[in-house]
Design an enzyme around this catalytic site. Structure first.
Site, PDB file in Angstrom:
ATOM      1  N   LYS A  26      38.206  53.942  67.416  1.00 42.01           N
ATOM      2  CA  LYS A  26      37.185  53.585  68.396  1.00 42.01           C
ATOM      3  C   LYS A  26      35.942  53.013  67.718  1.00 42.01           C
ATOM      4  CE  LYS A  26      35.122  55.770  72.432  1.00 42.01           C
ATOM      5  NZ  LYS A  26      36.195  55.816  73.432  1.00 42.01           N
TER       6      LYS A  26
ATOM      7  N   ARG B 137      31.344  60.951  71.539  1.00 44.84           N
ATOM      8  CA  ARG B 137      32.807  60.977  71.689  1.00 44.84           C
ATOM      9  C   ARG B 137      33.506  61.060  70.348  1.00 44.84           C
ATOM     10  NH1 ARG B 137      33.704  57.823  76.947  1.00 44.84           N
ATOM     11  NH2 ARG B 137      31.701  56.848  77.190  1.00 44.84           N
TER      12      ARG B 137
ATOM     13  N   GLY C 288      42.455  62.057  75.135  1.00 43.73           N
ATOM     14  CA  GLY C 288      42.131  63.273  75.884  1.00 43.73           C
ATOM     15  C   GLY C 288      42.273  64.578  75.116  1.00 43.73           C
TER      16      GLY C 288
ATOM     17  N   MET D  34      40.563  65.584  72.328  1.00 41.33           N
ATOM     18  CA  MET D  34      39.323  66.154  71.777  1.00 41.33           C
ATOM     19  C   MET D  34      38.212  66.080  72.828  1.00 41.33           C
ATOM     20  SD  MET D  34      39.466  64.940  67.828  1.00 41.33           S
ATOM     21  CE  MET D  34      40.183  63.339  68.039  1.00 41.33           C
TER      22      MET D  34
ATOM     23  N   ARG E 190      41.209  48.494  72.237  1.00 40.28           N
ATOM     24  CA  ARG E 190      42.200  48.931  71.243  1.00 40.28           C
ATOM     25  C   ARG E 190      43.514  48.244  71.584  1.00 40.28           C
ATOM     26  NH1 ARG E 190      42.459  55.088  73.603  1.00 40.28           N
ATOM     27  NH2 ARG E 190      43.153  54.475  75.643  1.00 40.28           N
TER      28      ARG E 190
ATOM     29  N   HIS F 279      78.971  66.105  68.579  1.00 42.39           N
ATOM     30  CA  HIS F 279      80.046  65.226  69.011  1.00 42.39           C
ATOM     31  C   HIS F 279      79.624  64.442  70.256  1.00 42.39           C
ATOM     32  CE1 HIS F 279      83.777  64.269  71.179  1.00 42.39           C
ATOM     33  NE2 HIS F 279      84.180  63.945  69.960  1.00 42.39           N
TER      34      HIS F 279
ATOM     35  N   ARG G  42      87.153  55.641  63.682  1.00 42.19           N
ATOM     36  CA  ARG G  42      87.646  57.025  63.564  1.00 42.19           C
ATOM     37  C   ARG G  42      89.028  57.095  64.208  1.00 42.19           C
ATOM     38  NH1 ARG G  42      81.904  58.153  64.859  1.00 42.19           N
ATOM     39  NH2 ARG G  42      81.031  59.609  63.342  1.00 42.19           N
TER      40      ARG G  42
ATOM     41  N   SER H 140      81.042  54.547  51.541  1.00 42.61           N
ATOM     42  CA  SER H 140      80.322  54.549  52.812  1.00 42.61           C
ATOM     43  C   SER H 140      79.748  55.947  53.002  1.00 42.61           C
ATOM     44  CB  SER H 140      81.278  54.207  53.959  1.00 42.61           C
ATOM     45  OG  SER H 140      80.575  54.268  55.178  1.00 42.61           O
TER      46      SER H 140
ATOM     47  N   CYS I 261      77.742  54.958  57.334  1.00 44.40           N
ATOM     48  CA  CYS I 261      78.334  54.976  58.672  1.00 44.40           C
ATOM     49  C   CYS I 261      78.013  56.249  59.431  1.00 44.40           C
ATOM     50  CB  CYS I 261      79.837  54.746  58.616  1.00 44.40           C
ATOM     51  SG  CYS I 261      80.721  56.086  57.804  1.00 44.40           S
TER      52      CYS I 261
ATOM     53  N   TYR J   2      75.164  47.323  53.703  1.00 46.38           N
ATOM     54  CA  TYR J   2      75.158  47.303  55.163  1.00 46.38           C
ATOM     55  C   TYR J   2      74.876  48.679  55.737  1.00 46.38           C
ATOM     56  CZ  TYR J   2      79.815  49.466  55.071  1.00 46.38           C
ATOM     57  OH  TYR J   2      80.853  50.324  54.874  1.00 46.38           O
TER      58      TYR J   2
HETATM   59  C1  PEP Z   1      79.732  61.345  58.728  1.00 52.13           C
HETATM   60  O1  PEP Z   1      80.046  62.459  58.348  1.00 52.13           O
HETATM   61  O2  PEP Z   1      78.605  60.871  58.583  1.00 52.13           O
HETATM   62  C2  PEP Z   1      80.721  60.496  59.417  1.00 52.13           C
HETATM   63  C3  PEP Z   1      80.436  59.267  59.739  1.00 52.13           C
HETATM   64  O3  PEP Z   1      81.903  61.095  59.746  1.00 52.13           O
HETATM   65  P1  PEP Z   1      82.081  62.052  61.010  1.00 52.13           P
HETATM   66  O4  PEP Z   1      80.842  61.998  61.821  1.00 52.13           O
HETATM   67  O5  PEP Z   1      83.258  61.531  61.756  1.00 52.13           O
HETATM   68  O6  PEP Z   1      82.337  63.368  60.378  1.00 52.13           O
END
Ligand code: PEP
Ligand code: MG
Length: 905
Positions: free
Chosen positions: A27, A97, A106, A108, A347, A469, A594, A797, A864, A884
């Protein structure tokens, strides 16, 4: 040179400037900057955040010399404003202020109308020609000062505010309902009663001396940095305690002196849509708080053009000037006092994801910013809003008002979904077939629920965290999901769900806001987003959506992101339609398919169960022979969908118990297929029980003990590849990935077996095909011995879901019940299953990538785990030089943008 603690502004000059935000707070820095560029700002001064730090380090005292600086600064304010602090004829009134580096709206304290006392109130009445206004300002000041500085607050949550109590009594006596119906005498009485109450309860006397008022207020505002509200807000928004707040002391201007006054708040563009129009509200003859309090309905800013055309023009010119200066959308507060416009604040304005994209792209067009800045302006997660189905805002607000909000869980899959409650996957499928929208409600989900999750609009679970999951499958499928909602009491037997004092039965409607993690009663209408229609729709609807501003902005931003990013973005997909969606979202390949998710389609599960329960190799091979054609078909589908892009197929990973039959019907079915009694099946199922399945017979351990499983899978992959290459003439690139390797010898052995099958199949077909074989890095031992493992791997990976689980020794399926408290108590900055724990898990990743590449220069390295679509984790992956990131399809655009930001940072 002595440290400077106080910075003045006003009259077209300022000692501070915008870039001094750390010292002056947001501010203060912006008030200085506005003043500097000639925007009319009431004069004032900012006491720095360093003073706040000193204040707390030195028993709430101030550094030497600071008081003199305040006195000097106040003289400056008096001079610019042409009024004198405490003067009986022409008194200067002040506001005090807070103002931290990042705004903490809001949280303080604030003191307004400071400088009023029994003498100056008369002067204010005379100067304004309005007794009521003067006395109302005075009674508000006494009330505010009593509360903020002298601490006269309700002692418990149930007690009503002592000042409000008095106010109610006076109103009752006067026979009026609203504050603004009180007359001058009532207000005068209130001032007296307020002061008496202060004396009675706090043993302090309300100070008539303006200087005493000022020092009291400065101390209180510094003190409010550590009130409970502010501390909690900092936790939630990751604002460090050390920052401290600045204090801004500024001349008061009044929007409530008469009809030639007004006050308002505005955005320089529409913060919801990003449209380039002046957007805001104001009230005539009102104070700032009246605009937001909702007692009087403010008018749209466009009306000001009619009511006060000259002032509107001046305000609109300032709007354009501020945007040009800050090169970003601004959120401003203004007051008109006696036909003179004053700006009280500016701001960078908060905005929706839609507005963020549109504004960033428009500003490039307007040459206010360049492409790189545009990329940095948009929070990658905000793209979720562009893709998620949407609730009709008005309808949701009305539902919440009517008490529809039942409970909150984790916002695991963004978007809005509404449908009928179903507790079992089969029922979900059946209900969806009938054309009914479904919300699958489970205590937690497992792979066998996948078909139900697919059939459902939304998924709600009582247990599990952000990488449970349910959460990861939901995001991969683009399903709305609220996970780990502990308030649910689910009874599968009765088919009921109790929550928020209500009981719901199967078939009842509920709604989920997966972006907010909210569970709501009843049906609330949703529709797919414009961007989704543009990407996936057909015909006229798609054509129209493609022309929409939102889609145009989204597409532009994505194109710029691709130009600058270094990381490739792949996807986690195990169905051809998911793969096809991911390609539309811009995925370069599949980083994780998977295979176990494919085992639940059709009647494959019976064959899978036969395989698991077989007594010997011959029995297993018989079952595997049934599975081979299914797997081949699955792989053909996915390879075709991905064309020449790489497709990383992971061999079987999860513990076998996930596939075992549970219900009597399932047991009978397998028994029949295998020609044994249900009793035998039950006994075998019991024998396969594991105490700790996540650390048990899973991953490559299955390949070691049952090599025939992996052999079948490898055969299916190679045969599928051969077929797609010869029949569909696609230059396929399958990659084989072995999960949960902890020792180089595991990979070495399994690799050789896979190579044998590859050679055999290709030999038969007289074909050549390069198939990379690599491993997931999911165990600390794998990371620590990466140099050895890389000698027999073509790629790594990082399976950061398991790597986080195994590094912390924290079950990913159980952590939901206690991990949120770790975050709430500040033990962990964030859920490590959401954002990579860079100091722990991240170090293992860096070590593995470095040492792996040291022994195998060609090693390809990616991620992954679910972190692959989380912006801070994507940036970390860029930093440690991965090739990647792979994430669920709807997160692909988010990862593309985050990767571009990483490259530009
Ligand atoms: C992991 O463990 O990060 C993975 C990609 O395999 P999963 O989640 O299937 O165990
Ligand atoms: Mg894993």
């Amino acid at each position: 040179m002595a440290t400077k603690y106080v910075y003045t502004f006003g009259d077209g000059k300022a000692e501070g400037e915008a870039k001094m935000r750390e010292l002056l707070g947001g501010k203060g820095a912006n008030l200085a900057e506005m003043s500097r560029i000639g925007v009319p700002v009431p004069a004032g001064f900012t006491i720095t955040t360093e003073v706040c730090t000193y204040y707390y380090d030195h028993k709430q005292t101030y550094p030497q010399g600071m008081k003199q600086e305040v006195e000097r600064a106040l003289k400056h304010v008096e001079k610019v404003m042409g009024a004198k602090f405490g003067d009986a004829k022409n008194p200067l009134l002040l506001s005090v202020r807070s103002g931290a580096r990042d705004s903490m709206p809001g949280m303080m304290d604030t003191v307004l109308n400071l400088g009023l006392n029994d003498v100056t109130v008369q002067a204010l009445a005379a100067a304004s020609g309005n007794d009521r206004f003067a006395w109302d300002s005075y009674r508000r000041f006494v009330q505010m000062y009593g509360d903020v500085v002298l601490g006269l607050k309700p002692t418990s949550k149930t007690e009503i505010d002592p000042f409000e109590k008095i106010l109610d009594e006076v109103k009752e006596k006067a026979g009026v309902e609203l504050d603004n119906e009180l007359g001058v005498e009532d207000l005068q009485k209130l001032v007296k009663l307020f002061k008496a109450e202060i004396k009675k309860q706090t043993k302090s006397i309300f100070p008539e001396d303006p200087w005493q008022q000022l020092w009291g207020s400065i101390g209180a505002v510094f003190g409010s940095w550590n009130n409970q509200r502010a501390i909690i807000y900092r936790r939630l928004n990751k604002i460090p305690d050390e920052w401290g707040t600045a204090v801004n002391v500024q001349a008061m201007v009044f929007g409530n002196m008469g009809d030639d006054c007004a006050t308002g708040v505005a955005f320089t563009r529409d913060p919801a849509t990003g449209t380039n129009l002046f957007y805001g509200e104001y009230l005539r003859n009102a104070q700032g708080e009246d605009v937001v309090a909702g007692i009087r309905t403010p008018k749209p800013i466009a009306e000001l053009k009619k009511e006060m055309p000259k002032l509107y023009k001046e305000l609109n010119d300032i709007r354009l000037r501020l945007e040009k200066h800050y090169r970003d959308m601004q959120d401003v507060e203004f007051t008109i006092q006696r036909n003179k416009l004053w700006m009280l604040q500016t701001r960078n304005g908060k905005r929706t994801g839609f507005a963020a994209c549109t504004i960033a792209v428009d500003m490039v067009k307007e040459k206010l910013i360049d492409e790189k800045t545009a990329i940095k302006r948009v929070d990658p997660n905000a793209l979720n809003q562009l893709l998620a189905p949407i609730f009709d805002t008005k309808k949701k607000a009305a539902a919440v008002k009517g008490g529809a909000l039942l409970a909150k869980g984790l916002p695991a899959g963004p978007g809005a979904a509404t449908g009928r409650i179903v507790f079992h996957a089969d029922d979900a499928e059946a209900m969806a077939k009938k054309g009914d929208p479904v919300i699958l409600v489970r205590i937690e989900t497992s792979p066998e629920d996948i078909k139900g999750m697919k059939a459902a609009q939304g998924i709600l679970t009582a247990k599990g965290g952000m990488t449970s999951h349910a959460a990861l499958v939901a995001r991969q499928m683009g399903r709305v999901c609220v996970a780990g909602c502990g308030a649910l009491d689910i009874d599968y037997k009765k088919g009921t769900m109790k929550v928020g004092g209500k009981t719901f039965k199967e078939g009842d409607f509920i709604s989920l806001d997966g972006s907010a993690g909210e569970v709501l009663a009843d049906k609330i209408d949703v529709s797919p987003s414009e961007v989704k229609v543009a990407l996936f729709g057909k015909g006229a609807a798609a054509t129209k959506a493609k022309r929409s501003r939102t889609y145009q902005a989204f597409a532009k931003l994505m194109a710029w992101a691709d130009k600058f990013r270094k990381l490739e973005v792949w996807t986690n997909a195990d169905q051809p339609n998911q793969a096809a969606d991911a390609v539309v979202y811009g995925a370069h390949g599949i980083g994780l398919c998977r295979t176990e998710h494919m085992f639940f389609g059709g009647d494959r599960i019976v064959a899978v169960r036969e395989m698991i329960l077989a007594d010997d190799l011959a029995g297993r091979e018989k079952a595997l022979a049934k599975l081979l054609p299914y797997q081949r078909k699955d792989f053909i589908g996915i390879l075709k969908a991905m064309g020449a892009r790489p497709v990383t197929i992971r061999l079987l990973d999860p513990p076998l118990h996930e596939f075992l039959p549970h219900t009597p019907a399932e047991i009978a079915e397998v028994a029949k297929a295998m020609g044994v009694s249900p009793k035998v099946i039950k006994a075998k199922t019991a024998a396969l029980h594991e105490f700790n399945p996540m650390l048990g017979h899973r991953g490559c351990r299955l390949g070691v003990t049952y090599p025939e499983i992996y052999r079948m899978q490898v055969r299916a992959i190679v045969e599928a590849a051969v077929q797609v290459k010869t029949v569909n003439k696609i230059n396929v690139h399958p990659e084989i990935m072995i999960p949960l390797v902890g020792h180089v010898k595991e990979l070495d052995m399994l690799r050789k077996e896979a190579e044998q099958i590859i050679a055999e199949v290709l030999g038969k077909k007289k074909m050549k095909l390069d198939i990379m074989i690599g491993t997931m890095i999911e165990l600390p031992r794998a990371a620590l011995t990466a140099g050895d493992i890389a000698k027999v791997a073509d790629f790594f990976s990082f399976g950061t879901n398991d790597l986080t689980q195994t590094t912390f020794g924290l079950s990913r399926d159980d952590a939901g019940s206690f991990l949120p408290e770790y975050v709430a108590k500040g033990l962990l900055p964030e859920d490590p299953f959401v954002a990579i724990d860079q100091n722990g898990v991240g170090r293992l990743m860096q070590l593995a990538a470095t040492e792996g590449r040291a022994t195998n220069a060609k090693l390809q390295v990616g991620i992954c785990g679910e972190h692959g679509g989380e912006p801070s984790s994507v940036k970390f992956c860029h930093k440690i030089g991965l090739n990647y990131v792979s994430c669920s399809p709807p997160r692909v655009p988010i990862a593309r943008l985050a990767a571009a930001q990483a490259a530009l940072e």
